[in-house]
Write a protein that holds these residues in place. Structure first.
Motif, PDB file in Angstrom:
ATOM      1  N   ARG A   1      44.781  51.775 101.545  1.00 24.62           N
ATOM      2  CA  ARG A   1      44.562  50.818 100.400  1.00 24.62           C
ATOM      3  C   ARG A   1      44.548  52.062  99.072  1.00 24.62           C
ATOM      4  O   ARG A   1      45.003  51.524  98.130  1.00 24.62           O
ATOM      5  CB  ARG A   1      43.154  50.213 100.456  1.00 24.62           C
ATOM      6  N   ASN A   2      43.493  52.887  99.172  1.00 30.21           N
ATOM      7  CA  ASN A   2      43.505  53.752  98.050  1.00 30.21           C
ATOM      8  C   ASN A   2      44.742  54.334  97.384  1.00 30.21           C
ATOM      9  O   ASN A   2      45.059  54.513  96.568  1.00 30.21           O
ATOM     10  CB  ASN A   2      42.636  54.764  98.180  1.00 30.21           C
ATOM     11  N   HIS A   3      45.520  54.727  98.642  1.00 26.54           N
ATOM     12  CA  HIS A   3      46.844  55.313  98.258  1.00 26.54           C
ATOM     13  C   HIS A   3      47.713  54.446  97.610  1.00 26.54           C
ATOM     14  O   HIS A   3      48.757  54.797  96.509  1.00 26.54           O
ATOM     15  CB  HIS A   3      47.599  55.696  99.677  1.00 26.54           C
ATOM     16  N   VAL A   4      47.972  53.134  98.037  1.00 28.12           N
ATOM     17  CA  VAL A   4      48.759  52.089  97.403  1.00 28.12           C
ATOM     18  C   VAL A   4      48.359  51.818  95.881  1.00 28.12           C
ATOM     19  O   VAL A   4      49.113  51.769  94.851  1.00 28.12           O
ATOM     20  CB  VAL A   4      48.858  50.868  98.135  1.00 28.12           C
ATOM     21  N   LEU A   5      47.156  51.723  95.673  1.00 30.53           N
ATOM     22  CA  LEU A   5      46.532  51.546  94.144  1.00 30.53           C
ATOM     23  C   LEU A   5      46.910  52.874  93.521  1.00 30.53           C
ATOM     24  O   LEU A   5      47.120  52.713  92.308  1.00 30.53           O
ATOM     25  CB  LEU A   5      45.272  51.202  94.339  1.00 30.53           C
ATOM     26  N   ASP A   6      46.858  53.957  93.981  1.00 30.50           N
ATOM     27  CA  ASP A   6      46.752  55.292  93.265  1.00 30.50           C
ATOM     28  C   ASP A   6      48.422  55.414  92.854  1.00 30.50           C
ATOM     29  O   ASP A   6      48.644  55.745  91.945  1.00 30.50           O
ATOM     30  CB  ASP A   6      46.522  56.365  94.255  1.00 30.50           C
ATOM     31  N   ARG A   7      49.270  54.901  93.850  1.00 36.19           N
ATOM     32  CA  ARG A   7      50.558  54.818  93.404  1.00 36.19           C
ATOM     33  C   ARG A   7      51.133  53.996  92.081  1.00 36.19           C
ATOM     34  O   ARG A   7      51.783  54.342  91.203  1.00 36.19           O
ATOM     35  CB  ARG A   7      51.480  54.402  94.729  1.00 36.19           C
ATOM     36  N   LEU A   8      50.056  52.582  92.181  1.00 35.90           N
ATOM     37  CA  LEU A   8      50.481  52.035  90.970  1.00 35.90           C
ATOM     38  C   LEU A   8      49.958  52.685  89.661  1.00 35.90           C
ATOM     39  O   LEU A   8      50.550  52.787  88.556  1.00 35.90           O
ATOM     40  CB  LEU A   8      49.683  50.621  91.065  1.00 35.90           C
ATOM     41  N   ASP A   9      48.838  53.357  89.880  1.00 38.52           N
ATOM     42  CA  ASP A   9      48.455  54.248  88.362  1.00 38.52           C
ATOM     43  C   ASP A   9      49.465  55.336  88.229  1.00 38.52           C
ATOM     44  O   ASP A   9      49.569  55.288  87.079  1.00 38.52           O
ATOM     45  CB  ASP A   9      46.978  54.814  88.943  1.00 38.52           C
ATOM     46  N   ILE A  10      50.050  56.041  89.186  1.00 40.31           N
ATOM     47  CA  ILE A  10      51.054  57.031  88.821  1.00 40.31           C
ATOM     48  C   ILE A  10      52.101  56.319  88.357  1.00 40.31           C
ATOM     49  O   ILE A  10      52.655  56.929  87.058  1.00 40.31           O
ATOM     50  CB  ILE A  10      51.439  57.649  90.168  1.00 40.31           C
TER      51      ILE A  10
ATOM     52  N   ALA B   1      52.373  53.564  86.474  1.00 36.21           N
ATOM     53  CA  ALA B   1      52.061  53.244  85.148  1.00 36.21           C
ATOM     54  C   ALA B   1      52.030  54.205  84.182  1.00 36.21           C
ATOM     55  O   ALA B   1      51.861  53.944  83.084  1.00 36.21           O
ATOM     56  CB  ALA B   1      50.920  52.242  85.227  1.00 36.21           C
ATOM     57  N   SER B   2      51.632  55.418  84.508  1.00 36.52           N
ATOM     58  CA  SER B   2      51.121  56.417  83.860  1.00 36.52           C
ATOM     59  C   SER B   2      52.313  57.650  83.609  1.00 36.52           C
ATOM     60  O   SER B   2      52.207  58.098  82.686  1.00 36.52           O
ATOM     61  CB  SER B   2      50.077  57.175  84.194  1.00 36.52           C
ATOM     62  N   THR B   3      53.410  57.470  84.436  1.00 33.26           N
ATOM     63  CA  THR B   3      54.208  58.631  84.211  1.00 33.26           C
ATOM     64  C   THR B   3      55.470  58.296  83.306  1.00 33.26           C
ATOM     65  O   THR B   3      55.762  56.976  83.461  1.00 33.26           O
ATOM     66  CB  THR B   3      54.805  59.151  85.809  1.00 33.26           C
TER      67      THR B   3
ATOM     68  N   GLN C   1      52.805  47.406  82.780  1.00 30.46           N
ATOM     69  CA  GLN C   1      54.065  48.554  82.602  1.00 30.46           C
ATOM     70  C   GLN C   1      54.932  48.438  83.745  1.00 30.46           C
ATOM     71  O   GLN C   1      55.970  48.936  83.772  1.00 30.46           O
ATOM     72  CB  GLN C   1      53.435  50.040  82.462  1.00 30.46           C
ATOM     73  N   ILE C   2      54.356  47.555  84.653  1.00 33.96           N
ATOM     74  CA  ILE C   2      55.328  47.713  86.038  1.00 33.96           C
ATOM     75  C   ILE C   2      55.822  46.374  86.083  1.00 33.96           C
ATOM     76  O   ILE C   2      55.327  45.244  86.106  1.00 33.96           O
ATOM     77  CB  ILE C   2      54.392  47.894  87.398  1.00 33.96           C
ATOM     78  N   GLY C   3      57.169  46.414  86.001  1.00 37.74           N
ATOM     79  CA  GLY C   3      57.885  44.976  86.045  1.00 37.74           C
ATOM     80  C   GLY C   3      58.019  44.447  87.768  1.00 37.74           C
ATOM     81  O   GLY C   3      57.477  45.053  88.747  1.00 37.74           O
ATOM     82  N   ALA C   4      58.293  43.015  87.728  1.00 33.72           N
ATOM     83  CA  ALA C   4      57.963  42.311  88.855  1.00 33.72           C
ATOM     84  C   ALA C   4      58.930  42.923  90.115  1.00 33.72           C
ATOM     85  O   ALA C   4      58.489  42.760  91.086  1.00 33.72           O
ATOM     86  CB  ALA C   4      58.241  40.990  88.779  1.00 33.72           C
TER      87      ALA C   4
END
Length: 440
Positions: free
Chosen positions: A142-151, A153-155, A197-200
């Motif tokens: 769970r933490n990993h998946v959400l962390d990937r969204l953070d990455i 959206a930020s890179t 920032q992340i498309g569908a």
């Protein structure tokens, strides 16, 4: 008979079978009738059918585990790993969390060691894959998946973005389909509300299975429906396909072009705990303990087994060589009978044979989505999802945990889903280390 002179029952494993066997024995036997010891590497039992919901945030992870010492008050609980079993000498070796290994002796042995993921020697799998069998893995995923969204959206690195938003699940059984369904549902929820920032269509979810269908437990028709349902959500289903390599996150499948992914989840089956091979108890061809219908180890009067690590004859099947499938439905019922049979033999009575006709299966595919095939009736959508929740809530051990699960579900109806990531928990000292090493 005093407590010290009472027969010693040693239960190896604190999962569903081990915990419920110990719980039944401490209810049926007085302090002077038996001493009960439970050995497990963890101090809690994990109710695995709720792991997908725990990973998606629908349930608090602590509420899908049951502390062994809390419910087994009249048992001695040892947190350690069994490394060898010498039943001829009635002796096992235990390696504790810290300190030197030591031996335990017993009068009656219960083998409830369960199963571990069945892996293959695929390059990169050990370094890059994550399992989905323990609550720690559910939390980490769970933490990993959400962390990937953070990455993502930020890179500004497009390759890093695509890699972060690619999620691969290998194995189309209950664990794989349910975990993917719940996590994809959670990730889409988070993306819509918090990651503009992340498309569908930027997230890519891939389910890989070597068979020509998924969820065989719910039947071919419901398996086809599951593929259609997941495909409508944009999830790629790769059937008759093998994972050949995933070194450094570079995924190579037996079909299609290679691609990169930060998330590779392995749920392609289980096998009996390999410590059984370091024992002198009889095993079948798949490494499971050979048992009689009464759940006794074949040829032994003072050893018993049940659950995933046991080959228990299926008396309801037409095939005389059929054994019970390694699933929660059988484990629940076998554990209760196992406690009754051990208590009966200690009191000079005869044990009863295990007989249970498989009634069907239910599976969740995310919030309000599911499939079920129960007593020949096929159900899909919201009714199947509701059946899944109702059935597993009824089988959740202890009233305390049942109540907490219901409260979690109720709160989820009233408030938005929590999608905060605590991925940094895997390295809690990092910030302190940086502060301590900074030049002043």
């Amino acid at each position: 008979m005093t407590q010290e002179n009472a027969p010693h029952i040693l239960i190896l494993g604190g999962g569903y079978v081990g915990m419920y066997t110990a719980l039944g024995l401490q209810k049926k036997l007085g302090p002077g009738q038996a001493r009960i010891t439970v050995v497990d590497p963890r101090s809690y039992m994990t109710y695995q059918p709720f792991l997908p919901e725990a990973s998606a945030g629908s349930l608090e992870p602590r509420h899908v585990v049951v502390p062994l010492r809390r419910v087994l008050r009249r048992c001695h609980v040892i947190t350690g790993r069994v490394t060898s079993i010498a039943h001829a000498d009635k002796r096992v070796t235990v390696a504790p969390e810290e300190g030197e290994p030591y031996e335990l002796t017993y009068d009656t042995l219960v083998l409830a060691l369960g199963s571990i993921p069945r892996t293959l020697p695929i390059p990169g799998l050990a370094d890059n894959g994550i399992g989905f069998k323990q609550v720690e893995e559910a939390i980490a995923l769970r933490n990993h998946v959400l962390d990937r969204l953070d990455i993502a959206a930020s890179t500004t690195d497009e390759h890093a973005r695509r890699r972060a938003l690619t999620f691969v699940f290998v194995g189309g059984g209950f664990a794989g389909a349910e975990a993917l369904g719940e996590l994809e549902n959670m990730a889409q929820y988070a993306r819509k509300r918090y990651y503009p920032q992340i498309g569908a269509r930027e997230m890519r979810w891939v389910l890989v299975d070597a068979a020509d269908h998924i969820l065989p437990e719910v039947g071919a028709e419901m398996g086809v429906y599951t593929v259609e349902e997941l495909s409508k959500r944009g999830i790629e289903i790769r059937l008759k396909t093998f994972l050949e390599s995933c070194e450094n996150g570079h995924v190579v499948l037996s079909k299609g072009r290679p691609f990169d992914a930060d998330t590779i989840v392995w749920t392609a089956g289980v096998k009996a705990n390999p410590v059984l091979t370091e024992s002198d108890v009889p095993l079948d061809g798949r490494g499971r303990v050979s048992c009689t219908p009464e759940l006794r180890v074949t040829g032994l009067d003072d050893a018993w087994s049940a659950g995933d690590n046991a080959a228990v004859p299926d008396l309801t099947a037409d095939d005389p060589d059929a054994v019970c499938a390694p699933n929660a439905q059988h484990a629940v019922r076998q554990a209760k009978l196992l406690a009754k049979n051990i208590a009966a033999t200690l009191k000079g009575k005869q044990p009863k044979a295990y007989r249970h006709k498989y009634v069907g299966s239910v599976a969740s595919l995310g919030l309000y989505r599911g499939v079920a095939h129960v007593y020949g009736v096929k159900v899909k959508g919201f009714p199947a999802w509701f059946m899944h929740r109702t059935y597993h809530m009824s089988k959740m051990p202890t009233f305390n945990r049942k109540a907490r699960v219901v409260v979690d579900w109720t709160m989820a109806l009233l408030f938005r889903r929590e999608v905060v990531t605590l991925g940094r928990m895997r390295m809690p000292r990092e910030e302190f280390r940086r502060a301590a090493t900074t030049k002043h």
